[in-house]
Scaffold this motif. Structure first.
Motif, mmCIF file in Angstrom:
data_model
loop_
_atom_site.group_PDB
_atom_site.id
_atom_site.type_symbol
_atom_site.label_atom_id
_atom_site.label_comp_id
_atom_site.label_asym_id
_atom_site.label_seq_id
_atom_site.Cartn_x
_atom_site.Cartn_y
_atom_site.Cartn_z
ATOM 1 N N GLN A 153 0.834 -1.202 0.000
ATOM 2 C CA GLN A 153 0.000 0.000 0.000
ATOM 3 C C GLN A 153 0.870 1.254 0.000
ATOM 4 O OE1 GLN A 153 -3.191 0.005 2.979
ATOM 5 N NE2 GLN A 153 -3.216 -2.231 2.919
ATOM 6 N N ALA A 154 1.922 1.249 0.790
ATOM 7 C CA ALA A 154 2.829 2.405 0.832
ATOM 8 C C ALA A 154 3.485 2.625 -0.523
ATOM 9 C CB ALA A 154 3.880 2.206 1.916
ATOM 10 N N LEU A 155 3.848 1.535 -1.195
ATOM 11 C CA LEU A 155 4.454 1.653 -2.518
ATOM 12 C C LEU A 155 3.471 2.264 -3.512
ATOM 13 C CD1 LEU A 155 6.768 1.124 -4.489
ATOM 14 C CD2 LEU A 155 5.894 -1.219 -4.768
ATOM 15 N N ALA A 156 2.231 1.823 -3.470
ATOM 16 C CA ALA A 156 1.220 2.380 -4.376
ATOM 17 C C ALA A 156 1.013 3.864 -4.127
ATOM 18 C CB ALA A 156 -0.094 1.626 -4.224
ATOM 19 N N LEU A 157 0.965 4.256 -2.874
ATOM 20 C CA LEU A 157 0.802 5.676 -2.561
ATOM 21 C C LEU A 157 1.957 6.497 -3.112
ATOM 22 C CD1 LEU A 157 -0.511 5.485 1.111
ATOM 23 C CD2 LEU A 157 -1.787 6.281 -0.881
ATOM 24 N N GLU A 158 3.119 5.877 -3.209
ATOM 25 C CA GLU A 158 4.310 6.588 -3.678
ATOM 26 C C GLU A 158 4.366 6.694 -5.202
ATOM 27 O OE1 GLU A 158 9.175 6.031 -3.584
ATOM 28 O OE2 GLU A 158 7.910 4.889 -2.194
ATOM 29 N N VAL A 159 3.996 5.604 -5.927
ATOM 30 C CA VAL A 159 4.305 5.579 -7.359
ATOM 31 C C VAL A 159 3.123 5.313 -8.287
ATOM 32 C CG1 VAL A 159 6.659 4.790 -6.844
ATOM 33 C CG2 VAL A 159 4.900 3.100 -7.418
ATOM 34 N N ALA A 160 1.959 4.932 -7.766
ATOM 35 C CA ALA A 160 0.850 4.518 -8.638
ATOM 36 C C ALA A 160 -0.157 5.641 -8.866
ATOM 37 C CB ALA A 160 0.147 3.299 -8.050
ATOM 38 N N ASP A 161 -0.980 5.447 -9.890
ATOM 39 C CA ASP A 161 -2.085 6.363 -10.183
ATOM 40 C C ASP A 161 -3.414 5.825 -9.672
ATOM 41 O OD1 ASP A 161 -0.679 8.342 -12.119
ATOM 42 O OD2 ASP A 161 -0.166 6.365 -12.907
ATOM 43 N N ALA A 162 -3.474 4.514 -9.458
ATOM 44 C CA ALA A 162 -4.692 3.863 -8.985
ATOM 45 C C ALA A 162 -4.275 2.612 -8.223
ATOM 46 C CB ALA A 162 -5.617 3.503 -10.145
ATOM 47 N N ALA A 163 -5.185 2.091 -7.411
ATOM 48 C CA ALA A 163 -4.896 0.888 -6.634
ATOM 49 C C ALA A 163 -6.110 -0.014 -6.599
ATOM 50 C CB ALA A 163 -4.470 1.251 -5.213
ATOM 51 N N THR A 164 -5.850 -1.314 -6.613
ATOM 52 C CA THR A 164 -6.897 -2.296 -6.388
ATOM 53 C C THR A 164 -6.462 -3.187 -5.237
ATOM 54 O OG1 THR A 164 -8.251 -4.055 -7.371
ATOM 55 C CG2 THR A 164 -5.979 -3.886 -8.145
ATOM 56 N N PHE A 165 -7.352 -3.439 -4.313
ATOM 57 C CA PHE A 165 -7.020 -4.232 -3.138
ATOM 58 C C PHE A 165 -7.215 -5.717 -3.428
ATOM 59 C CE2 PHE A 165 -6.926 -0.226 -1.163
ATOM 60 C CZ PHE A 165 -6.301 -0.363 0.061
ATOM 61 N N VAL A 166 -6.199 -6.511 -3.101
ATOM 62 C CA VAL A 166 -6.294 -7.966 -3.216
ATOM 63 C C VAL A 166 -6.980 -8.456 -1.949
ATOM 64 C CG1 VAL A 166 -5.019 -10.116 -3.488
ATOM 65 C CG2 VAL A 166 -4.167 -8.009 -4.557
ATOM 66 N N LEU A 167 -8.258 -8.778 -2.066
ATOM 67 C CA LEU A 167 -9.061 -9.123 -0.895
ATOM 68 C C LEU A 167 -9.194 -10.630 -0.752
ATOM 69 C CD1 LEU A 167 -11.954 -6.523 -1.345
ATOM 70 C CD2 LEU A 167 -9.910 -6.305 0.083
ATOM 71 N N PRO A 168 -9.069 -11.154 0.459
ATOM 72 C CA PRO A 168 -9.355 -12.578 0.660
ATOM 73 C C PRO A 168 -10.842 -12.829 0.436
ATOM 74 C CG PRO A 168 -9.075 -11.469 2.772
ATOM 75 C CD PRO A 168 -8.706 -10.465 1.707
ATOM 76 N N PRO A 169 -11.211 -14.035 0.002
ATOM 77 C CA PRO A 169 -12.623 -14.308 -0.276
ATOM 78 C C PRO A 169 -13.545 -14.035 0.898
ATOM 79 C CG PRO A 169 -11.241 -16.073 -1.131
ATOM 80 C CD PRO A 169 -10.340 -15.188 -0.329
ATOM 81 N N ASP A 170 -13.047 -14.254 2.103
ATOM 82 C CA ASP A 170 -13.894 -14.050 3.275
ATOM 83 C C ASP A 170 -13.632 -12.697 3.940
ATOM 84 O OD1 ASP A 170 -11.353 -14.623 4.109
ATOM 85 O OD2 ASP A 170 -11.948 -16.008 5.705
ATOM 86 N N ASP A 171 -13.277 -11.696 3.121
ATOM 87 C CA ASP A 171 -12.961 -10.388 3.686
ATOM 88 C C ASP A 171 -14.117 -9.847 4.513
ATOM 89 O OD1 ASP A 171 -14.133 -9.936 0.868
ATOM 90 O OD2 ASP A 171 -14.310 -7.951 1.769
ATOM 91 N N ASP A 172 -13.762 -9.223 5.592
ATOM 92 C CA ASP A 172 -14.755 -8.594 6.446
ATOM 93 C C ASP A 172 -15.062 -7.211 5.888
ATOM 94 O OD1 ASP A 172 -15.129 -6.551 8.932
ATOM 95 O OD2 ASP A 172 -16.050 -8.494 9.386
ATOM 96 N N ARG A 173 -16.323 -6.958 5.577
ATOM 97 C CA ARG A 173 -16.679 -5.721 4.892
ATOM 98 C C ARG A 173 -16.347 -4.486 5.732
ATOM 99 N NH1 ARG A 173 -21.126 -4.957 0.823
ATOM 100 N NH2 ARG A 173 -21.183 -2.725 0.433
ATOM 101 N N VAL A 174 -16.638 -4.532 7.009
ATOM 102 C CA VAL A 174 -16.387 -3.369 7.865
ATOM 103 C C VAL A 174 -14.896 -3.094 7.963
ATOM 104 C CG1 VAL A 174 -16.610 -2.450 10.203
ATOM 105 C CG2 VAL A 174 -18.509 -3.728 9.181
ATOM 106 N N GLU A 175 -14.122 -4.154 8.190
ATOM 107 C CA GLU A 175 -12.672 -3.991 8.316
ATOM 108 C C GLU A 175 -12.058 -3.504 7.007
ATOM 109 O OE1 GLU A 175 -8.755 -6.817 9.004
ATOM 110 O OE2 GLU A 175 -10.686 -7.444 9.837
ATOM 111 N N THR A 176 -12.503 -4.084 5.884
ATOM 112 C CA THR A 176 -11.969 -3.674 4.588
ATOM 113 C C THR A 176 -12.327 -2.230 4.273
ATOM 114 O OG1 THR A 176 -12.055 -5.939 3.739
ATOM 115 C CG2 THR A 176 -11.984 -4.160 2.115
ATOM 116 N N THR A 177 -13.552 -1.837 4.586
ATOM 117 C CA THR A 177 -13.972 -0.453 4.358
ATOM 118 C C THR A 177 -13.055 0.515 5.083
ATOM 119 O OG1 THR A 177 -16.284 -1.071 4.017
ATOM 120 C CG2 THR A 177 -15.841 1.211 4.676
#
Length: 267
Positions: A153-177
């Motif tokens: 995430q820190a790398l993306a903030l430094e060099v990217a224009d956009a980011a997509t999160f690699v989410l585990p299938p059972d991601d917790d919606r509240v925590e991910t938000t």
């Protein structure tokens, strides 16, 4: 512009899984349905390699094209950057470079030496740095970075224009938000959402075929959207408002049935 007010756009991962005339027809339908981007996975041996396939797609339509995503575990930074820059030039600025660490173990499965998470991140950084050198002052190839933990995430903030999160299938919606909100507060990046399941159907190349869709629905997972177009549109709008996602990427098998959602929301 604040991330939460960005216009929606929609990409389609469309590998070649048929004869070429059928695939070309599919690419044209995707363009005619209002999608913004035609994307290709970076999975050696499963289909033709990414670069020539995307160049072919760019010649068929006015769609943007992109990698979803270059796997750093398999990729040399210099040659990958050269390919990405070349695709930008040949598509007249319509290419976006998606890049990520790569699925754990993918390099070993192909008979290559194991690549550590730290080395994968180094390759991602070096690929972007080389791309910027190739682009020079006259061209800026957008970079979409797939991220998971704090270091990527820190790398993306430094060099990217956009980011997509690699989410585990059972991601917790509240925590991910909360995690995505905290990330987005660091810089104004476009936020992309990889959609593996619509209704109870799993798109090829978007997730393992044995994915437990019932468990995903029970967990209110963000990798799922409803099959009903009206409900899907409502959920997408909710995710932009509550989390900041504005770029949604689906599998090609969903492109036709999802087209009404794109027609309602795109732009």
């Amino acid at each position: 512009m604040n991330d939460r007010t960005r216009p929606f756009r929609f990409g389609v991962v469309a590998p070649i899984r048929s004869d070429l005339p059928t695939w070309r027809d599919r690419v044209r339908r995707i363009a005619d349905s209002g999608y913004s981007t035609l994307l290709m996975p970076d999975v050696p041996t499963w289909q033709p390699t990414l670069g020539p396939t995307l160049a072919t797609a760019a010649a068929l339509t006015d769609l943007r094209i992109g990698s979803w995503v270059y796997a750093a575990a398999l990729r040399d930074p210099l040659s990958t950057a050269w390919e990405a820059h070349s695709l930008s030039v040949l598509s007249e600025g319509r290419f976006e470079m998606g890049i990520g660490a790569g699925r754990p173990g993918i390099e070993v499965e192909l008979g290559l030496p194991a690549v550590s998470p730290a080395e994968r991140r180094t390759r991602m950084r070096d690929t972007v740095a080389n791309l910027r050198k190739f682009d020079g002052p006259e061209l800026h190839t957008p970079v979409v970075m797939a991220v998971s933990g704090p270091k990527s995430q820190a790398l993306a903030l430094e060099v990217a224009d956009a980011a997509t999160f690699v989410l585990p299938p059972d991601d917790d919606r509240v925590e991910t938000t909360q995690r995505v909100r905290d990330f987005a507060a660091g810089r104004d990046l476009e936020l992309a959402q990889h959609i593996a399941v619509i209704g109870d159907s799993v798109a090829p190349f978007m997730a393992p075929p044995d994915l437990d869709t019932a468990a995903l629905h029970a967990a209110d997972s963000l990798v799922v959207l409803p099959s009903d177009p009206a409900a899907a549109a409502e959920e997408i709008q909710r995710r932009r408002e509550e989390i900041g996602f504005s770029y949604f990427v689906i599998g090609a098998d969903f492109a036709d049935t999802f087209a009404p959602v794109v027609a309602q929301l795109a732009g």
